[in-house]
Design an enzyme around this catalytic site. Sequence first.
Site, short mmCIF file in Angstrom:
data_model
loop_
_atom_site.label_atom_id
_atom_site.label_comp_id
_atom_site.label_asym_id
_atom_site.label_seq_id
_atom_site.Cartn_x
_atom_site.Cartn_y
_atom_site.Cartn_z
N ASN A 7 -92.76 -46.08 65.50
CA ASN A 7 -92.57 -44.72 65.01
C ASN A 7 -91.86 -44.81 63.67
OD1 ASN A 7 -91.86 -42.06 64.54
ND2 ASN A 7 -91.13 -41.67 66.60
N ARG A 87 -97.27 -44.10 65.51
CA ARG A 87 -97.21 -42.66 65.23
C ARG A 87 -97.60 -42.44 63.78
NH1 ARG A 87 -92.10 -39.32 63.20
NH2 ARG A 87 -92.99 -37.25 63.20
N HIS A 176 -94.98 -33.07 64.67
CA HIS A 176 -94.17 -33.44 65.84
C HIS A 176 -94.98 -33.35 67.14
CE1 HIS A 176 -90.65 -32.06 63.17
NE2 HIS A 176 -90.56 -33.39 63.25
N ARG A 237 -85.44 -30.54 53.69
CA ARG A 237 -86.63 -29.74 53.41
C ARG A 237 -86.31 -28.26 53.49
NH1 ARG A 237 -90.59 -32.82 57.48
NH2 ARG A 237 -88.80 -34.17 57.86
N GLU A 381 -90.89 -39.86 72.39
CA GLU A 381 -92.07 -40.05 71.55
C GLU A 381 -92.68 -41.44 71.73
OE1 GLU A 381 -91.95 -37.76 67.53
OE2 GLU A 381 -89.90 -38.40 67.93
#
Length: 394
Positions: A7, A87, A176, A237, A381
């Site tokens: 990831n 990922r 996500h 962000r 994840e």
Amino acid sequence: MIILALNAGSSSLKFAVCCTDSNTFPMEGIIEKIGTPDIFGVLKNNGEKLLLTLGGKDHQAAIQVVLATLFHELKQSGQSIEAIGHRVVHGADIFHSATLIDDSVIASIAQLSPLAPLHNPPTLEVIKAAIALYPSLPQVAIFDTAFHQSMPEKAFRYAVPDAWFENHKVRKYGFHGTSHSYVSAEAIRRFNLCPDTSNIVVAHLGNGASATAVRGGKSVDTTMGISPLDGLVMGTRSGTVDPSLHCYMKNEAGLSVEEVTDTLTKKSGMLALSETSSDMRDIWAKHDQGDSKAQMALEVYSYRLAKEVLALLAAFPSKIDALIFTGGIGENDKRVRARLLESLAWIGFEIDHELNQVGGDTKGQITKSNGPIAAVIETQEELEIALQTKALCQ
């Protein structure tokens, strides 16, 4: 199967060796602050920590160290990696599910890099290095955008000329996806919700953040758009801003489109509002010291989060069943959770402050039982990456 889940973030690389027969992780770790002199890595091998010696600063150097270390450690136990799952943040509408990586997939990921400039390029570095070191292993791309391909057209279309959509794929994609997929399925299981009709909002809150409306286990709307810049206020962000901002800053400040985008991506969000840090822990510390910038930043963050979560309720035909917090902030920041639930009290959420203080009961629930469920569920994840990789490679 023994599967390595990778990831890659903009400045980090999480990795986990997953035994999919038991869904356990005999080895896992992270390399952080990639690209800086402060780069460091840690491997946990059956609970024992090992500091990794890193010879370079970039993602390619990081993955070479990870793979060499894991190969050595697994060899000691007579095991070996059978497949690698990666990922990948942006797959646009090209990839609807997990995909075996070949040259054409690599080319597509590269082509989509302008839509995820912080994520797709380092992921490509990791993929190429892993293929070079393990050319015979199946390698699988798990796209963040794939989970959101179930969104109806009314949710993913922008009100722009049809030629933009048809020729340039201008639409909402969402991100996500591995986290939202895992956490929503886990919420259905833990709280015995109807798999076909449950209405769940998942709030994945970390340095990057998004919220998703999940109806019957499928994404029906989400806060991020064509890129991971849209939606909630994040660490660096901006989240949603007026689309005319680029033109305005070009005319007023002489900035190029690229400079505005770079600022909105890397120098905005909580970092810009607080003038302190992009880390919520640092911002809360300043808040508690009476710093007005930090206090204002947290007000903006909390308000925008509540506003976006409420907007997602329009995707449900009936009441919300559960609101799930996940991600580094969602799982660990009790004050962020409390602020949101207090904003949503009028629709039935009744926070249990004692449960919220400790991160929930045995199922993660942090609300009282006479209203909708709010809960904390740790995202997995890497497990989701491993399971999707296994499903494709069997």
